[in-house]
Design a protein around this motif. Structure first.
Motif, mmCIF file in Angstrom:
data_model
loop_
_atom_site.group_PDB
_atom_site.id
_atom_site.type_symbol
_atom_site.label_atom_id
_atom_site.label_comp_id
_atom_site.label_asym_id
_atom_site.label_seq_id
_atom_site.Cartn_x
_atom_site.Cartn_y
_atom_site.Cartn_z
ATOM 1 N N GLY A 6 0.900 -1.316 -0.114
ATOM 2 C CA GLY A 6 0.038 -0.091 -0.182
ATOM 3 C C GLY A 6 0.895 1.127 0.033
ATOM 4 O O GLY A 6 0.068 2.417 -0.210
ATOM 5 N N ALA A 7 1.893 1.176 0.054
ATOM 6 C CA ALA A 7 2.925 2.361 0.067
ATOM 7 C C ALA A 7 3.731 2.293 -1.288
ATOM 8 O O ALA A 7 4.311 1.544 -1.877
ATOM 9 C CB ALA A 7 4.048 2.492 1.345
ATOM 10 N N GLU A 8 3.781 3.660 -1.815
ATOM 11 C CA GLU A 8 4.432 3.905 -3.114
ATOM 12 C C GLU A 8 5.785 4.308 -2.921
ATOM 13 O O GLU A 8 6.157 5.335 -2.095
ATOM 14 C CB GLU A 8 3.635 4.844 -4.192
ATOM 15 N N ARG A 9 6.867 3.684 -3.403
ATOM 16 C CA ARG A 9 8.351 4.051 -3.381
ATOM 17 C C ARG A 9 8.832 4.507 -4.520
ATOM 18 O O ARG A 9 8.671 3.932 -5.645
ATOM 19 C CB ARG A 9 8.907 2.873 -2.548
ATOM 20 N N GLY A 10 9.540 5.581 -4.471
ATOM 21 C CA GLY A 10 10.692 6.113 -5.442
ATOM 22 C C GLY A 10 11.146 7.295 -5.051
ATOM 23 O O GLY A 10 10.659 7.997 -4.178
ATOM 24 N N ALA A 11 12.367 7.805 -5.802
ATOM 25 C CA ALA A 11 13.112 8.624 -5.500
ATOM 26 C C ALA A 11 13.361 8.832 -4.108
ATOM 27 O O ALA A 11 13.794 9.974 -3.452
ATOM 28 C CB ALA A 11 12.433 9.931 -6.049
ATOM 29 N N GLY A 12 13.688 7.651 -3.220
ATOM 30 C CA GLY A 12 13.964 7.860 -2.006
ATOM 31 C C GLY A 12 13.057 8.366 -0.676
ATOM 32 O O GLY A 12 13.359 8.651 0.240
ATOM 33 N N ILE A 13 11.765 8.461 -1.225
ATOM 34 C CA ILE A 13 10.790 8.855 -0.376
ATOM 35 C C ILE A 13 9.739 7.758 -0.491
ATOM 36 O O ILE A 13 9.630 6.747 -1.339
ATOM 37 C CB ILE A 13 10.015 9.928 -0.609
ATOM 38 N N GLU A 14 8.796 7.646 0.612
ATOM 39 C CA GLU A 14 7.710 6.735 0.699
ATOM 40 C C GLU A 14 6.228 7.591 0.724
ATOM 41 O O GLU A 14 6.096 8.615 1.429
ATOM 42 C CB GLU A 14 7.810 6.095 1.964
ATOM 43 N N VAL A 15 5.432 6.997 -0.104
ATOM 44 C CA VAL A 15 4.010 7.760 -0.201
ATOM 45 C C VAL A 15 3.253 6.617 0.009
ATOM 46 O O VAL A 15 2.860 5.669 -0.373
ATOM 47 C CB VAL A 15 3.804 8.154 -1.716
ATOM 48 N N LYS A 16 2.626 6.843 1.518
ATOM 49 C CA LYS A 16 1.704 5.959 2.080
ATOM 50 C C LYS A 16 0.163 6.438 2.019
ATOM 51 O O LYS A 16 0.005 7.414 2.540
ATOM 52 C CB LYS A 16 2.027 5.805 3.551
ATOM 53 N N PRO A 17 -0.820 5.736 1.230
ATOM 54 C CA PRO A 17 -2.220 6.307 1.213
ATOM 55 C C PRO A 17 -2.717 6.117 2.621
ATOM 56 O O PRO A 17 -2.327 5.300 3.533
ATOM 57 C CB PRO A 17 -2.967 5.495 0.227
ATOM 58 N N VAL A 18 -3.721 7.081 2.797
ATOM 59 C CA VAL A 18 -4.106 7.251 4.242
ATOM 60 C C VAL A 18 -5.831 6.935 4.227
ATOM 61 O O VAL A 18 -6.344 6.897 4.997
ATOM 62 C CB VAL A 18 -3.975 8.382 5.020
ATOM 63 N N ALA A 19 -6.488 6.923 3.135
ATOM 64 C CA ALA A 19 -7.696 6.998 2.802
ATOM 65 C C ALA A 19 -7.962 6.400 1.239
ATOM 66 O O ALA A 19 -6.975 6.393 0.460
ATOM 67 C CB ALA A 19 -8.531 8.185 2.884
ATOM 68 N N GLY A 20 -9.321 5.864 1.219
ATOM 69 C CA GLY A 20 -9.386 5.188 -0.046
ATOM 70 C C GLY A 20 -9.405 5.998 -1.357
ATOM 71 O O GLY A 20 -9.066 5.539 -2.376
ATOM 72 N N HIS A 21 -9.888 7.271 -1.235
ATOM 73 C CA HIS A 21 -9.874 7.914 -2.358
ATOM 74 C C HIS A 21 -9.197 9.379 -2.306
ATOM 75 O O HIS A 21 -8.819 9.912 -3.382
ATOM 76 C CB HIS A 21 -11.387 8.755 -2.355
ATOM 77 N N ILE A 22 -8.563 9.933 -1.179
ATOM 78 C CA ILE A 22 -7.861 10.739 -0.960
ATOM 79 C C ILE A 22 -6.921 11.085 0.137
ATOM 80 O O ILE A 22 -7.271 10.456 1.069
ATOM 81 C CB ILE A 22 -8.902 12.210 -1.095
ATOM 82 N N GLY A 23 -5.881 11.404 -0.058
ATOM 83 C CA GLY A 23 -4.672 11.744 1.085
ATOM 84 C C GLY A 23 -3.858 10.531 1.280
ATOM 85 O O GLY A 23 -3.887 9.446 0.944
ATOM 86 N N ALA A 24 -2.454 11.191 1.184
ATOM 87 C CA ALA A 24 -1.438 10.239 1.472
ATOM 88 C C ALA A 24 -0.365 11.085 2.223
ATOM 89 O O ALA A 24 -0.235 12.077 2.306
ATOM 90 C CB ALA A 24 -0.631 9.747 -0.038
ATOM 91 N N GLU A 25 0.515 10.132 3.172
ATOM 92 C CA GLU A 25 1.573 10.960 4.004
ATOM 93 C C GLU A 25 2.776 10.379 3.300
ATOM 94 O O GLU A 25 3.058 9.313 2.902
ATOM 95 C CB GLU A 25 1.552 9.984 5.270
ATOM 96 N N ILE A 26 3.608 11.254 3.185
ATOM 97 C CA ILE A 26 4.873 11.135 2.528
ATOM 98 C C ILE A 26 6.038 11.327 3.467
ATOM 99 O O ILE A 26 6.024 12.392 4.464
ATOM 100 C CB ILE A 26 5.127 12.281 1.662
#
Length: 334
Positions: free
Chosen positions: A20-40
């Motif tokens: 569930g976490a998107e990784r790339g460029a040395g950072i992590e993008v973790k969605p926090v809700a189904g349609h909107i919002g992610a924590e980086i």
């Protein structure tokens, strides 16, 4: 992928998905809700970030509409520098005394606390007269302009120990969630967005009403705008600025707006963020509306936030027609 609901974008410009976490460029993008919002995580916004990280953050904002960073050490200068990596910051012509004098791009939310007092109202009365319906507080930033800001970067300096959360809603998901006949109907409609819509005047000499009239801003926007970067169709509606849908009767407009606003803020399309000192939210102002908290004023805790907005373009509808200024909204004028 393109559907009759618009263009749907998934993932990011680079990186893969793990648990569930998107990784790339040395950072992590973790969605926090189904349609909107992610924590980086994995990035220090106060430092100079490279182009790959900028691209990853931009992709995350476009995909998730609002992204959150925690434990950041931004000051006014680094806040502006970070925002500038994604566009040209807005310089506001009018700010309150709480905003930093040496940084015209930065507006402090504490300015709002003094606005009502300038016109003989305490803050609670000012809010009551501006927000007299349940959906009135939902808005995009400066949506009455012919060229609303493209994005906003908001950072928390001082927050209450509890309360004070902000909520965002994904207007692309809200549009996609409409039935096909309703989508086809609203695709061709336009609405008037006006500063001070629905403000309930005080008896007698109302200085704030005169202020609104003297600084009036109004535009006619498509009710469904096409996002200039993703191609998504966005239900461009909010409770704070929308005056009425044009070319329909006022009763018809009221019924349609109530339905569309309720659609826009359905819980499944929203995300709520708990602020901490050093938190930063970065959202796509073209594809979201947000609701400032209303649960903390009675607590007496200070809440100081700083925002930088990025200059936007003139919205374009499904039919290719751009928004039209009515008053006070020449492109580039703030």
């Amino acid at each position: 992928m393109t559907t009759d609901r618009g263009t749907v974008y998934g993932g990011t410009a680079e990186g893969d998905t793990v648990d569930g976490a998107e990784r790339g460029a040395g950072i992590e993008v973790k969605p926090v809700a189904g349609h909107i919002g992610a924590e980086i995580t994995g990035v220090d916004l106060a430092e100079e970030i490279d182009d790959a990280v900028v691209a990853e953050i931009r992709a995350a904002v476009l995909r998730w509409k609002v992204v959150f960073f925690r434990d950041q050490k931004l000051d006014h200068a680094s806040h502006v520098a970070f925002a500038r990596r994604f566009g040209e910051p807005v310089v506001l012509g009018r700010r309150g005394s709480a905003s930093p004098p040496g940084f015209p791009e930065v507006e402090t939310t504490a300015d709002r606390l003094e606005l009502g007092g300038r016109f003989g109202m305490d803050h609670d009365e000012w809010l009551r007269r501006r927000r007299h319906t349940l959906l009135r507080g939902w808005h995009c930033d400066h949506g009455a302009r012919v060229d609303p800001p493209a994005a906003t970067v908001l950072r928390a300096e001082t927050v209450p120990p509890y309360g004070g959360d902000t909520t965002w809603s994904n207007l692309a998901a809200a549009y996609a969630g409409l039935s096909a006949p309703v989508r086809a109907f609203v695709d061709g409609l336009r609405a008037e967005h006006r500063l001070g819509v629905g403000y309930q005047a005080r008896p007698g000499d109302d200085g704030y009403l005169r202020h609104l009239l003297d600084h009036q801003v109004a535009s006619v926007h498509p009710l469904v705008r096409v996002h200039p970067e993703t191609g998504e169709r966005v239900l461009f509606v909010n409770g704070y600025y929308v005056e009425q849908i044009v070319d329909v009767s006022r009763p018809e407009s009221a019924a349609l707006l109530e339905m569309l606003l309720e659609q826009a803020v359905r819980p499944e399309y929203t995300v709520r963020f708990r602020w901490e000192p050093g938190s930063v939210a970065f959202w796509d102002n073209r594809a979201t509306i947000h609701l400032a908290p209303g649960d903390n004023a009675h607590l007496g805790f200070p809440r100081t936030m700083h925002r930088v907005m990025l200059t936007g373009d003139v919205p374009v509808g499904v039919d290719g027609r751009p928004s039209e200024p009515l008053t006070g909204t020449e492109a580039g004028r703030w």
